[in-house]
Design an enzyme around this catalytic site. Structure first.
Site, PDB file in Angstrom:
ATOM      1  N   CYS B 103      11.872 -43.143  16.398  1.00 29.82           N
ATOM      2  CA  CYS B 103      12.255 -43.922  15.221  1.00 29.82           C
ATOM      3  C   CYS B 103      13.508 -44.776  15.468  1.00 29.82           C
ATOM      4  O   CYS B 103      13.454 -45.736  16.229  1.00 29.82           O
ATOM      5  CB  CYS B 103      12.418 -42.991  14.017  1.00 29.82           C
ATOM      6  SG  CYS B 103      12.280 -43.884  12.460  1.00 29.82           S
ATOM      7  N   ARG B 140       8.711 -50.347   3.079  1.00 32.08           N
ATOM      8  CA  ARG B 140       8.818 -49.576   4.311  1.00 32.08           C
ATOM      9  C   ARG B 140       7.425 -49.146   4.758  1.00 32.08           C
ATOM     10  O   ARG B 140       6.498 -49.074   3.954  1.00 32.08           O
ATOM     11  CB  ARG B 140       9.692 -48.345   4.080  1.00 32.08           C
ATOM     12  CG  ARG B 140      11.132 -48.646   3.717  1.00 32.08           C
ATOM     13  CD  ARG B 140      11.898 -47.377   3.393  1.00 32.08           C
ATOM     14  NE  ARG B 140      12.174 -46.565   4.579  1.00 32.08           N
ATOM     15  CZ  ARG B 140      13.263 -46.707   5.331  1.00 32.08           C
ATOM     16  NH1 ARG B 140      14.153 -47.616   5.032  1.00 32.08           N
ATOM     17  NH2 ARG B 140      13.449 -45.942   6.394  1.00 32.08           N
ATOM     18  N   HIS B 202       7.659 -39.130  13.734  1.00 31.21           N
ATOM     19  CA  HIS B 202       8.447 -37.910  13.668  1.00 31.21           C
ATOM     20  C   HIS B 202       7.554 -36.868  12.993  1.00 31.21           C
ATOM     21  O   HIS B 202       6.356 -37.030  12.953  1.00 31.21           O
ATOM     22  CB  HIS B 202       9.758 -38.153  12.909  1.00 31.21           C
ATOM     23  CG  HIS B 202       9.579 -38.553  11.482  1.00 31.21           C
ATOM     24  ND1 HIS B 202       9.642 -39.848  11.058  1.00 31.21           N
ATOM     25  CD2 HIS B 202       9.320 -37.820  10.378  1.00 31.21           C
ATOM     26  CE1 HIS B 202       9.442 -39.898   9.744  1.00 31.21           C
ATOM     27  NE2 HIS B 202       9.247 -38.691   9.313  1.00 31.21           N
TER      28      HIS B 202
END
Ligand SMILES: [Zn+2]
Lengths: 462, 261
Positions: B103, B140, B202
């Site tokens: 990330c 996002r 993740h």
């Protein structure tokens, strides 16, 4: 438009309760908002007893409930979103449910409102309700799939307190630096609460902290005592800003397995709060409620009496008697909260091996991202478990986390919540205690199932 | 150095964990826990050394490099220090040292990260790619991901405001099946340079992608002890179940997005 909105909302609530849909907490709010988008503002501003908003990552529900109990103990009628539905539509449902069939709230001139509000809903709620006080409990990483980043919540809060008038009061956790920083951003009166008794400090550092840097100068905080996560006696290494000496302070805490006594110093004098709930996080919730009650002129006697008889909200240290076992439900929402739950649980059982049912769901209300379980110190239960049943829509993720925490001894995976509850109950000796640690939607489901087995009512009927 | 008869128990690895106190969002710690446990189960000694801002970083002392994710603010805090460490990390990667950047760590392992306000954070250029952020209000990329990697399927959760675009000729880590990946447009996820891997996944990544975790360990062991090294298989039934449930969640979300819900 107030009256039609109130009536339509009431009808919707009645219909959805008849249909048995989720307690009928969402639909009435939607209906009321559709008919009168400013319904919360219209009704809330008629209240003469003042409105208090409670927000923060953890402790909202318990704090709001404590404050409601305290005010009611003094004879004040209180409107409260008890079912925990804390978005604008939940507030709309709450105020319309409180209104009579003439569209007005009875005894509005002496009625108060205690409203639990979602962290990200604060700007809208503050604009609508124009609260007399706002309690900010704490700020931790939580549901990042919804909020994006912790920093975006801080920015929303800063903007919300900046527009408060000097007649309002912000009630801040002095020990959480990102909450305490709000005192620099507002013209409103500031009241702080915190724990002075450094004997309550955990002594071990948890990772990760969600507040590390001063919002004013960017330098790092240092701590003379740390209670949990980033909550403690902090000081900025750069500009010297530091934890304010709290107006409402816990000067001493005596804890036992399922309760504690908190000695509280307040501007109105000292209180001895006996709390039928364990955990330092609940001491903080009580301090916040005591501070807000003081603003609304509650007497110390009334506060002590209400908290002594306090009963936890569903799923928050609630104990049910099921098939001869004590079943204790401890809601798990985010790493900071779960770490507190685990430490409280381990301390309460003083060395006895525990039986656990851990339920991880990934619904929107739980957080679709389950990676937060890797930030929890499940390792503190190493060598302390007699049984662990992992369940929920992400049961395998939960079990895997526990395996890597070294808890694979007697670890079982059972996806279905009812089957898992059955298995956990039958594996817990009669007369023993089963701890249930569910995420939010899992809590609603398992609590319902266990309550049915225990012959209790469902949550929305309470 | 390389001795093919070495018993597995005598293997040891040193892992550099970059900025663990700052770049630790979204349970990145789970990746380290997983590497520790999978080494311990095989009698391999894994030493984890935390490298923070201002710490010296001699990459020649390490067999693995890991860096996790952080918020934009944390990334800004470390960007300058990472620049100072950049040449050493580039040399280590050129020398075949396995690395994993997740990330925010991935973004800073690329050439640059253009933040919404027009500010540009320099990266260290391990991956020939740059990241753009459309600024406040840009949606996002959030959700479960399932992607095809050479060694199998990768699953995880992504949550990033920036979109990463690979240069022509750059190698993606995987092809997205469900989810956004690098940018939501070109179907790529992550990047690979030599034995260095960058990814948006993740969740934590390594616990539920045990083949990928072992791939990293094997690359590190073979580089140190020679190509004959093999890894003892472990009972990964729980890992596979977690993998499957993450993949199922990604597919459900994908179906919902297709229906436009
Ligand atoms: Zn400062």
């Amino acid at each position: 438009m107030t009256l039609p909105a109130v009536l339509a909302s009431k009808a919707a609530g009645l219909a959805s309760r008849r249909l048995g849909r989720g307690g009928g907490t969402a639909l009435p709010g939607l209906v009321a908002e559709r008919l009168a988008p400013d319904i919360v503002a219209r009704l809330a501003r008629t209240l003469g007893g003042g409105a208090v908003i409670v927000t923060g990552t953890n402790g909202k529900t318990t704090t709001a409930r404590m404050l409601t109990d305290i005010l009611r103990a003094g004879g004040t009628p209180v409107i409260h979103n008890r079912s925990g539905s804390n978005l604008m539509r939940g507030l709309a449902a709450t105020v319309t449910a409180a209104a009579a069939l003439n569209g007005r709230i009875p005894n509005a001139e002496r009625t108060a409102a205690v409203l639990e509000v979602d962290e990200a809903t604060i700007p809208a709620a503050v604009t609508a309700v124009r609260p007399q006080s706002i309690i900010f409990t704490n700020l931790f990483r939580d549901q990042l799939d919804r909020y994006g980043e912790v920093d975006s919540i801080t920015a929303l809060w800063r903007r919300a307190v900046a527009v408060l008038p000097p007649s309002a009061t912000v009630i801040l956790n002095a020990d959480d630096p990102s909450v305490a920083a709000l005192r620099h951003e507002t013209r409103a009166r500031v009241l702080t609460f915190g724990v002075d008794d450094v004997g309550a400090a955990a002594g071990e550092e948890e990772h990760p902290a969600d507040a590390r840097w001063c919002a004013r100068c960017g330098a790092e905080f240092e701590y003379s005592a740390r209670f949990f996560w980033h909550v403690g006696h902090w000081r900025c290494r750069g500009c010297g800003d530091q934890r304010p000496q709290p107006d409402v302070a816990a000067t001493g805490i005596e804890a036992w397995a399922d309760g504690q006594r908190v000695h509280v110093a307040t501007p109105a004098g000292a209180l001895r709060v006996r709390l039928p709930l364990a955990g330092l996080y609940n001491a903080y919730n009580a301090l916040a409620a005591v501070a807000a009650a003081g603003v609304l002129d509650a007497t110390p006697e009334q506060t002590e009496r209400a908290l002594r008889g306090f009963t936890a909200a569903f799923g928050r240290q609630e104990t049910l008697r099921v098939r001869g076992r004590d079943v204790r439900i401890l809601l798990c929402k985010n790493p900071a909260g779960v770490n507190q739950v685990l430490r409280t649980l381990a301390a309460g059982e003083s060395g006895r091996p525990v039986h656990l049912l851990m339920i991880l769901n990934d619904g929107i209300a739980d957080g679709r991202d389950v990676s937060w379980i890797w930030d929890v110190d499940y390792e503190v239960l190493h060598g302390r478990t007699a049984l662990v049943v992992a369940s929920g829509t992400r049961a395998a993720d939960m079990a895997l986390r526990l395996k890597y925490a070294g808890l694979s001894e007697r670890l079982m995976v059972e996806d279905g919540i009812q089957a898992a509850a059955g298995r956990a109950l039958s594996q817990t000796p009669a007369g023993g205690r089963l701890y249930v640690l569910p995420t939010y939607t899992a809590m609603l489901a398992v609590r319902d199932h266990l309550a049915a087995l225990a012959g209790r009512r469902r949550f929305w009927e309470q | 150095m390389s001795n093919h008869d070495t018993t597995p128990a005598s293997y040891s690895l040193r892992l550099a964990h970059l900025y663990p106190d700052l770049m630790n969002l979204y349970g990145d710690r789970g990746n380290i826990i997983t590497l520790r446990q999978r080494c311990a189960a095989r009698g391999i000694t894994l030493t984890v050394v935390e490298i923070g801002i201002g710490d010296p970083f001699d990459t020649r002392c390490f067999d693995l490099i890991f860096m996790g994710g952080g918020q934009d603010r944390e990334q800004q805090r470390i960007a300058q220090d990472l620049q100072a460490k950049g040449p050493a990390i580039r040399a280590a990667v050129a020398d075949g040292t396995p690395a994993l950047a997740v990330c925010g760590g991935y973004q800073l392992f690329c050439r640059s990260y253009q933040l919404g306000r027009g500010e540009e954070l320099p990266g260290i250029g391990i991956f020939p790619a740059r990241t753009l952020h459309g600024g406040e209000g840009t949606p996002r990329c959030i959700g479960n991901v399932e992607a095809e990697w050479d060694g199998g399927t990768l699953v995880g959760f992504e949550n990033h405001g920036g979109r990463t675009y690979l240069d022509a000729g750059a190698t993606p880590l995987a092809r997205v099946r469900s989810g956004y990946g690098n940018n939501g447009d070109d179907g790529t996820e992550g990047a690979v340079t030599a034995n260095a891997f960058g990814t948006y996944l993740h969740g934590s990544l390594l616990p539920k992608n045990p083949r990928f975790a072992d791939h990293l360990l094997l690359l590190a062991l073979r580089r140190k002890y020679g190509d004959a090294v093999t890894l003892t298989p472990l009972d990964d039934s729980l890992e596979q179940r977690a993998h499957a449930s993450a993949a199922a969640a990604a597919r459900r979300e994908n179906a919902r997005r297709r229906r436009g819900a």
